[in-house]
Enzyme design. Structure first.
Site, PDB file in Angstrom:
ATOM      1  N   GLN A 183       0.832  -1.195   0.000  1.00 28.72           N
ATOM      2  CA  GLN A 183       0.000   0.000   0.000  1.00 28.72           C
ATOM      3  C   GLN A 183       0.872   1.252   0.000  1.00 28.72           C
ATOM      4  O   GLN A 183       2.074   1.189   0.237  1.00 28.72           O
ATOM      5  CB  GLN A 183      -0.903   0.004   1.243  1.00 28.72           C
ATOM      6  CG  GLN A 183      -0.128  -0.066   2.549  1.00 28.72           C
ATOM      7  CD  GLN A 183      -0.951  -0.619   3.688  1.00 28.72           C
ATOM      8  OE1 GLN A 183      -2.175  -0.542   3.693  1.00 28.72           O
ATOM      9  NE2 GLN A 183      -0.289  -1.197   4.675  1.00 28.72           N
ATOM     10  N   ASP A 232      -0.340   1.061  13.486  1.00 24.96           N
ATOM     11  CA  ASP A 232       0.061   2.319  14.123  1.00 24.96           C
ATOM     12  C   ASP A 232       0.304   2.145  15.619  1.00 24.96           C
ATOM     13  O   ASP A 232       0.895   3.012  16.256  1.00 24.96           O
ATOM     14  CB  ASP A 232      -0.992   3.407  13.886  1.00 24.96           C
ATOM     15  CG  ASP A 232      -2.383   2.996  14.346  1.00 24.96           C
ATOM     16  OD1 ASP A 232      -2.564   2.717  15.547  1.00 24.96           O
ATOM     17  OD2 ASP A 232      -3.307   2.950  13.508  1.00 24.96           O
ATOM     18  N   ASP A 285      -8.606  -4.426  13.732  1.00 24.01           N
ATOM     19  CA  ASP A 285      -8.298  -3.002  13.537  1.00 24.01           C
ATOM     20  C   ASP A 285      -7.827  -2.836  12.099  1.00 24.01           C
ATOM     21  O   ASP A 285      -6.638  -2.622  11.822  1.00 24.01           O
ATOM     22  CB  ASP A 285      -7.219  -2.581  14.542  1.00 24.01           C
ATOM     23  CG  ASP A 285      -7.013  -1.078  14.570  1.00 24.01           C
ATOM     24  OD1 ASP A 285      -7.695  -0.365  13.810  1.00 24.01           O
ATOM     25  OD2 ASP A 285      -6.138  -0.618  15.333  1.00 24.01           O
TER      26      ASP A 285
END
EC number: 2.5.1.16
Length: 419
Positions: free
Chosen positions: A157, A212, A288
């Site tokens: 990505q 993250d 998530d």
């Protein structure tokens, strides 16, 4: 001269061959998508090329727009297309129209791989870019970003981290907003604590995605957590977060209790589920994930929203365990919200959806706790306050004992989605 310039390089396109070879078919598709986006065509040229043997060899087309231009070049021998959209934003902001057009064109060509770029033209001395994310084909949300601190294309990505005036450092993946320094607690605290606090003694947990580190940081606040597996497919996300998003993960990515598995979450869960011994199962599984359909048309996490994946997750849960996932916006993505709620309901005995407004996403966001026995509504405010004290979870910015129950108080239109 102020404007937005978007490009996309599309590879291994699985569209109809006519879109790459036939100027009439290409024109019909391009004109339909351009007009649907709200942009104004004032001129056009579609030029087909021929190979040495006289066979069709690709098309170059250009649309002159009142707002600026669209250019397309096809390479049928490579199943490739390049797209170029530029709009002027001097008298009005046409950014959402340009983004919508590019997304629609990319979807029509159906590339297996693509690379996109977004350039703010003539932004002036402040050097800020209004970076928009399409919530739907008709609605976008964004904020101004400084030049990127991180801008790279990983094998999976496009990763960007940039400063913003309101949100501090912001991370985007494939053009979609993921997290920011100043509002991350809206999402991460509400993803983690309603289920974690409802569980009497969570020891082992799995997070799929979450590179993250924000959800890991919240979960590791619970002192009973002995082991946390973070299954994040893209090590580059974790590396970027380690360097630039310390105020989001607060060192959790390097906590001794955290084990990083650099593997596709779908594959990890599918492989682990059949062989999971009782002592290797999880009390909590948190999905998530990026959206099943990304801002640029990607679907890196799509498999992790499937019915088969949810069944595999259930097989990895201990008795009394729970799965948590986000469902998208009940207003902007009502079909997705309803579908995921129904899928959860076909796998788990108890499904409790809830909502929180996430400033960075510009929308009310849906989440759900799914379990065969754990019921977050059984934890009243007095019991929640007691557990918060016992676990010393005092340094929270959003979640508290009263918010716990309030999260599950759904507006009627949300209650009816997928019910």
């Amino acid at each position: 001269m102020q404007g937005l310039h978007l490009t996309a390089d599309c590879y291994d396109c699985s569209c109809s061959p006519g879109l790459l070879l036939d100027p009439i078919q290409l024109r019909e598709f391009v004109m339909e998508q351009t007009l649907r986006s709200g942009l104004t065509v004032v001129g056009e040229k579609f030029h087909p090329f021929q190979a040495a043997d006289g066979s069709a060899a690709g098309i170059t087309c250009a649309l002159l727009l009142a707002e600026s231009h669209l250019a397309i070049h096809t390479w049928p021998e490579r199943q490739a297309v390049t797209l170029d959209v530029y709009v002027c934003n001097f008298t009005e902001d046409n950014s959402a129209k340009a983004s919508g057009l590019l997304n629609a064109l990319v979807a029509g060509f159906a590339p297996a791989r693509r690379q996109t770029h977004r350039l703010q033209r003539g932004s002036g001395a402040d050097n800020q870019t209004l970076a928009l994310e399409q919530l739907t084909p008709h609605t976008a949300y964004g904020t101004q970003l400084a030049p990127p601190l991180v801008q790279l294309q990983s094998p999976f990505q496009r990763i960007e981290i940039a400063e913003s005036a309101e949100f501090g450092k912001v991370m985007r993946l494939d053009g979609a907003y993921m997290t920011s320094e100043r509002d991350e607690f809206f999402y991460h605290e509400c993803l983690v604590h309603p289920a974690a606090l409802s569980h009497p003694h969570p020891r082992r947990a799995l997070i799929v995605g979450g590179g993250d580190g924000g959800s890991s940081e919240e979960l590791l606040k619970h002192p009973s957590i002995e082991q946390l597996t973070l299954c994040e497919i893209d090590p580059a996300v974790i590396q970027a977060a380690r360097q630039h998003l310390q105020s989001v993960h607060r060192g959790a990515l390097d906590d001794a209790r955290l084990r990083h598995v650099a593997q596709d979450g779908f594959a990890y869960v599918q492989e682990a589920a059949p062989a999971a011994a009782a002592n290797l199962r999880y009390d909590l599984i948190l999905l998530d994930l990026t959206d099943p359909q990304g801002a640029d048309g990607g679907a890196l996490a799509a498999d992790c929203y499937t019915l088969g994946f949810l069944h595999a997750c259930r097989a990895l849960l201990n008795p009394g365990g729970a799965l948590v996932m986000h469902l998208g916006s009940p207003f902007h993505h009502p079909q997705r919200f309803a579908l995921l709620r129904q899928r959860l309901g076909s796998v788990f005995s108890k499904v409790h959806p809830y909502t929180v407004h996430v400033p960075l996403y510009g929308a009310l966001w849906g989440m759900a706790i799914a379990s065969d026995s754990l019921d977050p509504l059984q934890l009243d405010s007095r019991a929640a306050a007691s557990r918060l004290r016992e676990r010393a979870l005092g340094e929270l910015q959003y979640y508290n004992e009263n918010v716990h129950s309030a999260l599950f108080a759904l507006p009627n239109f949300v209650q009816n989605l997928g019910a």
